[in-house]
Each structure stands twice: as structure tokens, then as C-alpha cells.
Scaffold this motif. Structure first.
Motif, short mmCIF file in Angstrom:
data_model
loop_
_atom_site.label_atom_id
_atom_site.label_comp_id
_atom_site.label_asym_id
_atom_site.label_seq_id
_atom_site.Cartn_x
_atom_site.Cartn_y
_atom_site.Cartn_z
N UNK A 296 15.65 64.83 48.85
CA UNK A 296 16.01 63.54 49.45
C UNK A 296 16.64 63.74 50.84
N UNK A 297 16.34 62.82 51.77
CA UNK A 297 16.92 62.88 53.11
C UNK A 297 18.27 62.17 53.12
N UNK A 298 19.24 62.77 53.77
CA UNK A 298 20.58 62.18 53.80
C UNK A 298 20.97 61.78 55.22
N UNK A 299 21.47 60.58 55.37
CA UNK A 299 21.84 60.08 56.69
C UNK A 299 23.24 59.49 56.67
N UNK A 300 23.91 59.60 57.79
CA UNK A 300 25.18 58.89 57.93
C UNK A 300 24.90 57.64 58.77
N UNK A 301 25.18 56.50 58.18
CA UNK A 301 24.95 55.19 58.81
C UNK A 301 26.14 54.84 59.71
N UNK A 302 25.90 54.05 60.72
CA UNK A 302 26.97 53.54 61.58
C UNK A 302 27.88 54.66 62.06
N UNK A 303 27.27 55.77 62.44
CA UNK A 303 28.07 56.95 62.78
C UNK A 303 28.99 56.66 63.96
N UNK A 304 30.22 57.06 63.80
CA UNK A 304 31.19 56.89 64.89
C UNK A 304 32.13 55.73 64.66
N UNK A 305 31.84 54.91 63.66
CA UNK A 305 32.72 53.77 63.40
C UNK A 305 33.73 54.08 62.30
N UNK A 306 33.54 55.20 61.60
CA UNK A 306 34.44 55.55 60.50
C UNK A 306 35.41 56.64 60.92
N UNK A 307 35.78 57.45 59.95
CA UNK A 307 36.82 58.44 60.22
C UNK A 307 36.40 59.86 59.90
N UNK A 308 35.11 60.12 59.83
CA UNK A 308 34.74 61.47 59.39
C UNK A 308 35.10 62.48 60.47
N UNK A 309 35.59 63.62 60.02
CA UNK A 309 35.98 64.64 60.99
C UNK A 309 34.79 65.55 61.25
N UNK A 310 34.77 66.11 62.42
CA UNK A 310 33.65 66.97 62.80
C UNK A 310 33.60 68.21 61.91
N UNK A 311 34.76 68.66 61.45
CA UNK A 311 34.79 69.84 60.57
C UNK A 311 34.05 69.56 59.26
N UNK A 312 34.26 68.35 58.71
CA UNK A 312 33.56 67.99 57.49
C UNK A 312 32.07 67.87 57.75
N UNK A 313 31.78 67.20 58.85
CA UNK A 313 30.39 66.91 59.17
C UNK A 313 29.54 68.18 59.09
N UNK A 314 30.11 69.26 59.57
CA UNK A 314 29.39 70.53 59.59
C UNK A 314 29.07 71.00 58.17
#
Ligand code: C2E
Ligand code: MG
Ligand code: MG
Ligand code: MG
Length: 285
Positions: free
Chosen positions: A176-194
Motif C-alpha cells: 500500500x502507498x502511504x501519504x501525508x495529507x495537508x503536509x506542513x499544517x500539523x506538528x510532525x517533526x522532521x526526525x519522525x518523518x525520516x
């Protein structure tokens, strides 16, 4: 005098709050019934690949038709409500099932392969059996999981990070393909993103909107595209309405474009008719 005014104002707010609460309650009951009676619909919005200039994917968006050519309420109103009441769980299951069934039907009709993504609320993603129920829906429709994308918001990444990652890895194993929607409007940290096994970031509409007029929005869009490339992800811009926004994004090699410029979400049959009209890009420019 002031006291009287104050009391008046209090009564006013009180009445307004009550009206709002009553409307919410009534809407929740109607939504439950609409789901049970099969009155909800899934619409499909085209996503155009900038490389090939073709519609290669589509986002499934829930609609609540009123039976008279309009809508009872917009997802912006009833989705948050359904999240509050928990109705989002059966609703989300229904969307998942519908999208898989639609993908199967389109393949049977001989439509060129398309990727279909749908929105998954944090509550739904957090269910212990989420991965299993998606696998069930895919199996029932005998679908290639690689054609299905899940749009998650940054909030799913906040709750239990390790469990979230495990779940995403389970989904990735299925293909399955995974996407983050509305990126930049939430609070995800770049460390997690990786650490997340993602395939796509979706640039939030609020940044795309200001592309031509607000240099800060343009910088944010540049940064999200650059970040995607650095992390080896693909990037989708949503809410693209103008030629100027399109040109800007094409120049920066944004992979996919979604927005009213190419068309809104449509009922499944109208979406197919749009595909059959021929090249969507050359038609517009
Ligand atoms: P989203 O997932 O970010 O979806 C994009 C929204 O932008 C959609 O609104 C779409 O119709 C709208 N849009 C697309 N192109 C343009 C454009 O060029 N200009 C403008 N102004 N708007 C555009 P919609 O369908 O009203 O949905 C709103 C939100 O409701 C979605 O935002 C999503 O968060 C949620 N939603 C919709 N369907 C579902 C669903 O099946 N499940 C869940 N959990 N959430 C859903
Ligand atoms: Mg979405
Ligand atoms: Mg979005
Ligand atoms: Mg949005």
C-alpha cells in the motif's frame, strides 16, 4: 446596566451554543441513517502526473447528496463531527470498501490502471484491526495493493509513534502507498518523518493558494518539494486552481497535481467520462 448587558450577552451565547449543539446532534443522527440507507457517495478527483501529463491517480472524497442535486453538508462539517462521535469508524470502513470495489470494477471495465487514494482518520488508523480490515477489503476485491494509497494526516504520527511506524510498515509490506495529507499544517517533526515508510507528501492547499501572491507560501511549497526529493518521496500539490500555480509547480518538478484547474471530485461515472474525453492537460492549455 452593564450587568444586564452582560447577562443578555450570556443568554445570547447560550442560545447560540445550544442551537449549534442541536444541529450537530441532528446531523449526527441523519448521517448515521444516511450511511445505513446507502445514501452516501464516493466522488473521485483527478490527479495529473506532470511528467506524462496524464491522470494517473485519483483521490476518493466522501459526499452526502441530499437527493435534490445538492449536498446535506460538506465533509469539512460532517467528518469532524463523525470523528467526535466515533461514527467515522463505520464510515471509514464503508469508504475503504467502496474504493476497493470501485477499483475492481474499473479494472473489470478495462480502464487503464489508476491509483486510488482515500483519507484515513487518525481514529480509524489507530484501530488495532485497521491493517487486517484493509487486507480483507483488498482480498475481497482481488486488488493489487500497490494501486491503493492511504492519506494520513500528521496527527496519526503523534499518538504512539512506535506503534504507528509498526502499522505503517505492515501496510508497506502489503504494498500500500502511504501519504501525508495537508503536509506542513500539523506538528510532525522532521526526525519522525525520516522514520516513516512514506511514499508521498501532499502539499497543503493553504500554501498552494498563496503561491502567486505570497512569497512565504511559495517558499514553503519550495521547501516541501525539496524535502520530498531529499527523503526520496513523491510530492502532490492539491488545491491547484490557476495556470500560474500549475506553471510554478511544474517548473519545480512537483510530481502530481490535483485541483479545480483539472477538475473537482466527480461521481465515479462522470470521472470515467472525463478520462475518456482525452488528454486533460492539452485540453486546458
Ligand atoms: P483533503 O483530504 O485535504 O481533501 C482535499 C479537499 O480539497 C477536498 O475537499 C477537495 O474537494 C478540495 N479541493 C480539491 N481541489 C480544490 C481546489 O482546487 N480548490 C479548492 N478550494 N478546494 C479543492 P472536501 O471533499 O470538501 O473534503 C474536505 C476534507 O474532508 C478532506 O480534505 C478530508 O480531510 C476530509 N474527507 C473527505 N472525505 C473523507 C473520507 O472519506 N474520510 C475521511 N476520514 N476524511 C474525508
Ligand atoms: Mg486527502
Ligand atoms: Mg489535503
Ligand atoms: Mg485539505
Amino acid at each position: 446596566h452593564a450587568k444586564e448587558q452582560g447577562r443578555g450577552r450570556y443568554r445570547f451565547f447560550d442560545a447560540e451554543l445550544r442551537t449549534r449543539a442541536v444541529r450537530k446532534l441532528a446531523l449526527d443522527v441523519r448521517l448515521r441513517h444516511a450511511l445505513e440507507r446507502g445514501e452516501l457517495e464516493v466522488y473521485y478527483q483527478p490527479q495529473v502526473e506532470t511528467g506524462s501529463r496524464r491522470v494517473v491517480a485519483t483521490e476518493a472524497l466522501l459526499r452526502w447528496p441530499d437527493g435534490r442535486g445538492g449536498f446535506v453538508a460538506s465533509p469539512g462539517e460532517f467528518i469532524p463531527l463523525a470523528e467526535e462521535t466515533g461514527l467515522i469508524l463505520p464510515l471509514g470502513d464503508w469508504v475503504m470498501e467502496s474504493v476497493c470495489r470501485q477499483a475492481h470494477a474499473w479494472r473489470d471495465q478495462g480502464l487503464p490502471p489508476l491509483s486510488l487514494s482515500f483519507n484515513v482518520s487518525s481514529l480509524q488508523f489507530g484501530q488495532r484491526d485497521f491493517v487486517a480490515s484493509l487486507r480483507g477489503a483488498l482480498d475481497r476485491s482481488r486488488l493489487d495493493a500497490r494501486r491503493i494509497g492511504l492519506e494520513l494526516t500528521e496527527s496519526v504520527l503523534l499518538e504512539d509513534v512506535d506503534e504507528g511506524i509498526r502499522r505503517m510498515e505492515g501496510l508497506k509490506e502489503m504494498g500500500v502507498q502511504l501519504m501525508i495529507d495537508d503536509f506542513g499544517t500539523g506538528y510532525s517533526s522532521l526526525a519522525y518523518l525520516r522514520r516513516f515508510p512514506l511514499d508521498y507528501l501532499k502539499v497543503a492547499q493553504e500554501f498552494v493558494r498563496g503561491l502567486e501572491t505570497n512569497p512565504q507560501d511559495a517558499s514553503i511549497v519550495d521547501a516541501v518539494i525539496a524535502l520530498s526529493k531529499t527523503l526520496g518521496l513523491k510530492v502532490i500539490a492539491e488545491g491547484v486552481e490557476t495556470q500560474g500555480q500549475l506553471d510554478y509547480l511544474v517548473e519545480r518538478r512537483c510530481d502530481l497535481i490535483q485541483g479545480f484547474y483539472f477538475g473537482p471530485a466527480l461521481p465515479a461515472d462522470d470521472f470515467v467520462a472525463l478520462l475518456e474525453q482525452g488528454p486533460i492537460w492539452t485540453m486546458r492549455s
